[in-house]
Design an enzyme around this catalytic site. Structure first.
Site, PDB file in Angstrom:
ATOM      1  N   ASN A 144     -53.496  28.153  42.758  1.00 28.60           N
ATOM      2  CA  ASN A 144     -53.221  28.826  44.027  1.00 28.60           C
ATOM      3  C   ASN A 144     -54.343  29.824  44.300  1.00 28.60           C
ATOM      4  OD1 ASN A 144     -51.679  29.668  46.322  1.00 28.60           O
ATOM      5  ND2 ASN A 144     -51.055  31.478  45.162  1.00 28.60           N
TER       6      ASN A 144
ATOM      7  N   HIS B 104     -54.971  33.544  46.192  1.00 30.99           N
ATOM      8  CA  HIS B 104     -54.225  34.681  46.727  1.00 30.99           C
ATOM      9  C   HIS B 104     -55.217  35.727  47.220  1.00 30.99           C
ATOM     10  CE1 HIS B 104     -50.899  37.454  47.196  1.00 30.99           C
ATOM     11  NE2 HIS B 104     -51.670  38.366  46.656  1.00 30.99           N
TER      12      HIS B 104
ATOM     13  N   SER C   3     -58.149  26.551  56.065  1.00 32.55           N
ATOM     14  CA  SER C   3     -59.594  26.773  55.908  1.00 32.55           C
ATOM     15  C   SER C   3     -60.027  26.640  54.448  1.00 32.55           C
ATOM     16  CB  SER C   3     -60.005  28.121  56.503  1.00 32.55           C
ATOM     17  OG  SER C   3     -59.530  29.188  55.725  1.00 32.55           O
ATOM     18  N   ASN C   4     -59.169  27.013  53.519  1.00 32.85           N
ATOM     19  CA  ASN C   4     -59.515  26.812  52.103  1.00 32.85           C
ATOM     20  C   ASN C   4     -59.551  25.325  51.766  1.00 32.85           C
ATOM     21  OD1 ASN C   4     -59.887  29.376  50.439  1.00 32.85           O
ATOM     22  ND2 ASN C   4     -58.129  29.889  51.726  1.00 32.85           N
TER      23      ASN C   4
ATOM     24  N   GLU D 241     -43.730  32.920  37.711  1.00 30.65           N
ATOM     25  CA  GLU D 241     -43.848  34.288  38.250  1.00 30.65           C
ATOM     26  C   GLU D 241     -44.791  34.254  39.456  1.00 30.65           C
ATOM     27  OE1 GLU D 241     -45.636  38.604  37.074  1.00 30.65           O
ATOM     28  OE2 GLU D 241     -45.574  37.065  35.517  1.00 30.65           O
TER      29      GLU D 241
ATOM     30  N   THR E 216     -47.609  29.782  37.751  1.00 29.02           N
ATOM     31  CA  THR E 216     -46.500  29.850  36.796  1.00 29.02           C
ATOM     32  C   THR E 216     -45.262  30.286  37.586  1.00 29.02           C
ATOM     33  OG1 THR E 216     -46.975  32.152  36.283  1.00 29.02           O
ATOM     34  CG2 THR E 216     -48.006  30.492  34.862  1.00 29.02           C
TER      35      THR E 216
ATOM     36  N   SER F 246     -58.178  35.982  44.449  1.00 22.72           N
ATOM     37  CA  SER F 246     -57.988  35.476  43.093  1.00 22.72           C
ATOM     38  C   SER F 246     -57.538  34.031  43.148  1.00 22.72           C
ATOM     39  CB  SER F 246     -56.878  36.268  42.372  1.00 22.72           C
ATOM     40  OG  SER F 246     -57.086  37.664  42.457  1.00 22.72           O
TER      41      SER F 246
ATOM     42  N   ARG G  82     -44.545  28.455  50.724  1.00 28.46           N
ATOM     43  CA  ARG G  82     -43.207  28.419  50.122  1.00 28.46           C
ATOM     44  C   ARG G  82     -43.310  28.835  48.671  1.00 28.46           C
ATOM     45  NH1 ARG G  82     -39.346  28.482  53.636  1.00 28.46           N
ATOM     46  NH2 ARG G  82     -37.963  27.836  51.945  1.00 28.46           N
ATOM     47  N   ILE G  83     -42.353  29.642  48.244  1.00 27.39           N
ATOM     48  CA  ILE G  83     -42.295  29.965  46.822  1.00 27.39           C
ATOM     49  C   ILE G  83     -41.679  28.770  46.115  1.00 27.39           C
ATOM     50  CG2 ILE G  83     -41.140  31.442  45.125  1.00 27.39           C
ATOM     51  CD1 ILE G  83     -41.513  33.742  47.136  1.00 27.39           C
ATOM     52  N   LEU G  84     -42.317  28.328  45.045  1.00 29.87           N
ATOM     53  CA  LEU G  84     -41.868  27.112  44.362  1.00 29.87           C
ATOM     54  C   LEU G  84     -41.018  27.457  43.147  1.00 29.87           C
ATOM     55  CD1 LEU G  84     -45.242  25.214  44.697  1.00 29.87           C
ATOM     56  CD2 LEU G  84     -43.105  24.673  45.900  1.00 29.87           C
TER      57      LEU G  84
ATOM     58  N   ASP H 119     -47.461  34.703  42.038  1.00 28.63           N
ATOM     59  CA  ASP H 119     -48.781  35.350  41.998  1.00 28.63           C
ATOM     60  C   ASP H 119     -49.088  35.955  40.626  1.00 28.63           C
ATOM     61  OD1 ASP H 119     -49.136  34.686  44.696  1.00 28.63           O
ATOM     62  OD2 ASP H 119     -48.244  36.566  45.375  1.00 28.63           O
TER      63      ASP H 119
HETATM   64  C1  GRF Z   1     -55.547  32.540  52.504  1.00 29.40           C
HETATM   65  O1  GRF Z   1     -55.859  33.877  52.746  1.00 29.40           O
HETATM   66  C2  GRF Z   1     -54.989  32.374  51.126  1.00 29.40           C
HETATM   67  O2  GRF Z   1     -55.524  33.253  50.191  1.00 29.40           O
HETATM   68  C3  GRF Z   1     -53.535  32.660  51.322  1.00 29.40           C
HETATM   69  O3  GRF Z   1     -53.217  32.141  52.592  1.00 29.40           O
HETATM   70  C4  GRF Z   1     -54.388  32.077  53.375  1.00 29.40           C
HETATM   71  C5  GRF Z   1     -54.537  30.650  53.777  1.00 29.40           C
HETATM   72  O4  GRF Z   1     -55.597  30.438  54.658  1.00 29.40           O
HETATM   73  N1  GRF Z   1     -52.756  32.095  50.237  1.00 29.40           N
HETATM   74  P1  GRF Z   1     -56.036  28.967  54.983  1.00 29.40           P
HETATM   75  O5  GRF Z   1     -54.804  28.197  55.461  1.00 29.40           O
HETATM   76  O6  GRF Z   1     -56.639  28.365  53.756  1.00 29.40           O
HETATM   77  O7  GRF Z   1     -57.040  29.106  56.095  1.00 29.40           O
END
Ligand code: GRF
Length: 223
Positions: free
Chosen positions: A111, A113, A17-18, A147, A145, A140, A95-97, A149
């Site tokens: 990213n 979060h 969705s983002n 680390e 980086t 956010s 995945r953690i990169l 998040d």
């Molecule tokens: C979102 O809440 C984002 O903040 C997190 O994972 C979710 C992804 O949602 N990293 P979508 O796939 O963008 O709908």
């Protein structure tokens, strides 16, 4: 909109969705970007269908097909770099990169979060916020980086935690803000308005932590 478009590659793992919010603004002419490709590490990510529907190139690089994280990330980098993106957007990429990849895209990978970082890094943020009794929550956008998040914050949005909120209701309230601030952060980047200085993000040369907060956040009221 005067900035020439920048090339963007989006990485997803799920619903997307983002990603969709960014696609919509790009198509609407509000974002000076061309989305070169969408890459998913999960073959059945619903976001892949959304990307295809928008006419975007999609790729699946399934981490389970590789013997190690290093091999997976090498393949991922090779695919990404075919598009020579100015910006890499992680949109629900789960995945953690590792360091080699993160360093390769230093200063050009973002990213989103679902928490007010540095509070609540990691998974299950909405449930953890509810359990904590916090009255404020949010989302956010940050540069990535090594680390997890922990990278420099670009923009945050605050929402209230209301009595009777369930995890789902709270997640939806946060998600609405995510869809607003992620395209905003991408636009700032595309317009060359972001700079990282001493581990802090400057917008137009200034530190403006309030930038991008919603009216709801500024007034502390629910909508
Ligand atoms: C979102 O809440 C984002 O903040 C997190 O994972 C979710 C992804 O949602 N990293 P979508 O796939 O963008 O709908």
């Amino acid at each position: 909109m005067n900035s020439p478009p920048i090339r963007v590659v989006i990485l997803i793992s799920g619903r997307g969705s983002n990603m969709q919010a960014i696609i919509d603004q790009a198509r609407g002419g509000q974002l000076p970007v061309t989305i070169e490709a969408v890459i998913s590490n999960t073959p059945d990510a619903p976001g892949l269908a959304r990307a295809r529907e928008a006419g975007l190139r999609t790729h699946i690089i399934d981490d389970r097909d590789y013997p190690s994280r290093a091999a997976f990330e090498q393949a991922l980098m090779e695919q990404i770099d075919r598009y020579a993106p100015h910006l890499l957007v992680l949109a629900g990429f789960m995945r953690i990169l590792g360091k080699p990849l993160v360093n390769h895209y230093a200063g050009r990978m973002m990213n989103i979060h679902p928490s007010l970082l540095p509070a609540f890094p990691g998974l299950n943020t909405h449930a953890r916020v509810l359990a904590s009794g916090e009255k404020q929550h949010g989302a956010s956008v940050h540069f990535v980086t090594p680390e997890v998040d922990g990278g420099p914050l670009i923009v945050q949005a605050r929402v209230p935690v209301l009595d009777g909120d369930t995890e789902q209701v709270l997640a939806e309230r946060v998600l609405e803000e995510e869809h607003r601030i992620y395209p905003l952060a991408v636009r700032w980047f595309a317009e060359c308005r972001l700079q990282i200085k001493d581990g802090t993000v400057l917008l137009d040369g200034e530190r403006r932590p309030e930038q991008g907060l919603s009216e709801q956040a500024r007034t502390g009221t629910a909508q």
